[in-house]
Write a protein that holds these residues in place. Sequence first.
Motif, PDB file in Angstrom:
ATOM      1  N   HIS A   1       0.814  -1.214   0.000  1.00 17.89           N
ATOM      2  CA  HIS A   1       0.000   0.000   0.000  1.00 17.89           C
ATOM      3  C   HIS A   1       0.853   1.272   0.000  1.00 17.89           C
ATOM      4  O   HIS A   1       0.483   2.265  -0.624  1.00 17.89           O
ATOM      5  CB  HIS A   1      -0.895   0.038   1.237  1.00 17.89           C
TER       6      HIS A   1
ATOM      7  N   TYR B   1       1.399   0.365  -4.601  1.00 17.43           N
ATOM      8  CA  TYR B   1       0.112   0.453  -5.296  1.00 17.43           C
ATOM      9  C   TYR B   1      -0.980   0.715  -4.251  1.00 17.43           C
ATOM     10  O   TYR B   1      -1.548  -0.219  -3.696  1.00 17.43           O
ATOM     11  CB  TYR B   1      -0.208  -0.842  -6.037  1.00 17.43           C
TER      12      TYR B   1
ATOM     13  N   ILE C   1      -4.294   0.863  -2.686  1.00 17.31           N
ATOM     14  CA  ILE C   1      -5.555   0.255  -3.107  1.00 17.31           C
ATOM     15  C   ILE C   1      -6.708   1.227  -2.871  1.00 17.31           C
ATOM     16  O   ILE C   1      -6.602   2.157  -2.057  1.00 17.31           O
ATOM     17  CB  ILE C   1      -5.787  -1.072  -2.360  1.00 17.31           C
ATOM     18  N   SER C   2      -7.799   1.020  -3.572  1.00 24.36           N
ATOM     19  CA  SER C   2      -8.949   1.907  -3.420  1.00 24.36           C
ATOM     20  C   SER C   2     -10.231   1.120  -3.663  1.00 24.36           C
ATOM     21  O   SER C   2     -10.246  -0.108  -3.555  1.00 24.36           O
ATOM     22  CB  SER C   2      -8.831   3.100  -4.376  1.00 24.36           C
TER      23      SER C   2
ATOM     24  N   PHE D   1      -8.227   8.245  -8.026  1.00 28.51           N
ATOM     25  CA  PHE D   1      -7.382   7.112  -7.630  1.00 28.51           C
ATOM     26  C   PHE D   1      -8.285   5.968  -7.175  1.00 28.51           C
ATOM     27  O   PHE D   1      -8.308   5.607  -5.997  1.00 28.51           O
ATOM     28  CB  PHE D   1      -6.415   7.540  -6.519  1.00 28.51           C
TER      29      PHE D   1
ATOM     30  N   VAL E   1     -10.153   1.942  -7.685  1.00 27.78           N
ATOM     31  CA  VAL E   1      -9.622   0.582  -7.692  1.00 27.78           C
ATOM     32  C   VAL E   1      -9.199   0.147  -9.089  1.00 27.78           C
ATOM     33  O   VAL E   1      -8.283  -0.674  -9.243  1.00 27.78           O
ATOM     34  CB  VAL E   1     -10.657  -0.403  -7.104  1.00 27.78           C
TER      35      VAL E   1
ATOM     36  N   ARG F   1      -7.750   2.070 -11.261  1.00 29.68           N
ATOM     37  CA  ARG F   1      -6.393   2.616 -11.417  1.00 29.68           C
ATOM     38  C   ARG F   1      -5.387   1.729 -10.689  1.00 29.68           C
ATOM     39  O   ARG F   1      -4.294   1.471 -11.194  1.00 29.68           O
ATOM     40  CB  ARG F   1      -6.356   4.043 -10.860  1.00 29.68           C
ATOM     41  N   TRP F   2      -5.753   1.277  -9.483  1.00 30.10           N
ATOM     42  CA  TRP F   2      -4.877   0.379  -8.709  1.00 30.10           C
ATOM     43  C   TRP F   2      -4.545  -0.875  -9.518  1.00 30.10           C
ATOM     44  O   TRP F   2      -3.372  -1.239  -9.674  1.00 30.10           O
ATOM     45  CB  TRP F   2      -5.584   0.013  -7.398  1.00 30.10           C
TER      46      TRP F   2
ATOM     47  N   ARG G   1      -2.573   0.018 -12.945  1.00 31.95           N
ATOM     48  CA  ARG G   1      -1.138   0.277 -12.796  1.00 31.95           C
ATOM     49  C   ARG G   1      -0.371  -1.025 -12.683  1.00 31.95           C
ATOM     50  O   ARG G   1       0.699  -1.185 -13.294  1.00 31.95           O
ATOM     51  CB  ARG G   1      -0.892   1.135 -11.556  1.00 31.95           C
TER      52      ARG G   1
END
Length: 742
Positions: A457, A496, A498-499, A712, A714, A716-717, A720
């Motif tokens: 994270h 990374y 997380i979201s 930002f 999930v 995108r998480w 990436r």
Amino acid sequence: MKLSLRFVLPLMLVLAGFAYALGPLVDKLTTQWFVRDLEIRASLIVNTIQEPLQEQLAAGKKAKIGDFFSRISQDERLFAVGYCASPAATALASRSLPAEIRCDQLQRWQGPGDHLLPSAQGPLHVAVRPLVNEAGTGGNLVLVHDMSFVTRRSEETKRYVFYFFTAMAAVISLITVVIAQLSWRGWMAGMQSLLRGEGLLRQPAANTPKHASEFKPIARDLQRLIHELEAETRARDESNVTWTPEALRAILHGELRGEDVIVVSNREPYIHQRRGERVEVQRPASGLVTALEPIMRACSGTWIAHGNGSADREVVDRYDRVAVPPEHPAYQIRRVWLSPEEEAGYYYGFSNEGLWPLCHIAHVRPTFRSGDWAQYVAVNRKFAKAVVSESKTKNPIVLVQDYHFALLPSMIREELPDATIITFWHIPWPNPESFAICPWRDEVLAGLLGSSILGFHTQFHCNNFVDTVDRFLEARVDRESFTVSFGGKPTAVRRYPISIAWPPEPDMVQKPVMDCRTSIRQLNDLPPEHKLGVGVDRLDYTKGIVERFRAIERLMELNPEWIGRFSFVQIAAPTRSGIDEYQHHEAQVRAMAARINTRFARQGPPPIILKVEHHEPKAVYEYCRAADLCFVSSLHDGMNLVAKEFVAARDDERGVLVLSQFTGAARELAEALIVNPYDADQCAAALHMALTMPAAEQRDRMRLMRGLVAEFNVFRWAGRMLLDAAAMRRRGRLIEKPGSQT
């Protein structure tokens, strides 16, 4: 061919000149974009480091501030950092701070303007930001960014523009020449040739005129050129992507060629439970499931998990698979069955009595048993076999989730050496001294280093992991690229954060906020205008529920006007009830809630409404929309997605988030009221501030946090990680090509 050259060369020269003339405009626009991005980045850096900086200043550790700034300025683009307490003071700065920047001349770098400073390395961008403490201003922080990368990006952009116009000239010319050729041969004859399949890229028939086959190499070269341009100019910078399920699907299709995607986790996203004569489907209260379930809906694939629902075996097919979600199936769950002995040793034992307390600084002593370790190894091996059996290719993309599967990456690597394995560690990673407690630390580290990419994270957790490997394993650690090479295989260690999915599913926010406020208060026998707080957690000792209740008790002591006017609903999903420490924690939470309610029972509703039961996500959202505040008091948390879910639920831009400083989310949601959960007085003051905060301030804070969660999210998480995996696979293919190394 003479016709082609007479037409192509002048057109290409004209368009190349036009592309060259666009150069200054490209330079200007690129510089403006990046200066704006650096201003935003400077503000984010200030928000991140001001607290530790003020702590060091308060402790009188000015000698260490220069080293602190030097470590920060190791960032690829951050050239130097400095601090000026006043105009007359000497700057405390990293060694690279330019001599032209002095505390008595900071006003030249403030206000409107580009704030660019020339240097031998190239232009530098200077940003000055005030630090604010409880007494008001606390000096100024100076951030100097290296803008040489802007020049490189500008050159790349101009090159792409040139390539584009060159390709356009070639395409236009080719079309013109083809039309001329068709006219010369006769329009009908040309159409008949195309209908017979004698296209430009097909092998010409024996009786085809020689001049028709002359276009074959031209078309082939043009096709190859177009493909190369598409590959080079495809946007891979995440800032250029609006992250949605569709964008994620496009990445999988374009970057990863639609290959196998397999997720492995202990917890399954849907649990089938027997309720009398019917089977009920539940979605567990888990941050991991909250984050990954939208990803699998977007990307399809297979999710391998432990099947432990009472009706799980009844609904699977003969391959132990079931399609989910039940209403609109989008992917498959492959369930793995564990015996009671395996579950006790692997899950309750090594994972949750060993690794969980070891990685969380929550003052619970970890317990390690050799029998638990044996079961942990065996279960990881069982899941590795399931991954191999579910793989449709020899090089799937496998997303391994969390501390239950520390050994799984290396086991998968043994069976599928070409697989791209992305492991995400959802909990904190401790420092090397703490991790040394684990008797099988070397085996755990070696197992994780079977990953292609290992994610955490926060950068702090990445640093701790690399330090741990450097301390205990014979591995090559590259701290510049944050890559660890072990056993001949590199592992990229990456951050990374997380979201959650954005926007929330429509049915989650379909019920208006005012209706939620009314129905939740009626459900809990509360007056219509009663102030309401909410907490949503698993009943885990790391979540700080006891500390949360102490803060509520202290609020009533310091501000007795809230007695009978404020209640806090604590939704606590039961978890790991087979472990003694969790049984003791549940008893402690229940007893504390009862004691506080008894103490303040003299008038009105109770201060604490404790609900130790599972709540579906839709019910949780309704509580979040109904509440005046959400209190997240985790003692140590990798991220804490409840904080982001509360923000996502508030489309009315109201409500206040009170957030523990020991969560990963606190590094992102700076507009929350950040507290130390161990400080009951501070938490009580934050609760009082939240309950009395004006609507305009609530709206300003919530709007900023919602913007961050939206950007930002999930997708995108996951995107990436998948983009990094795609780049890794491309490099691997280039290395494997015969003659690629000369």
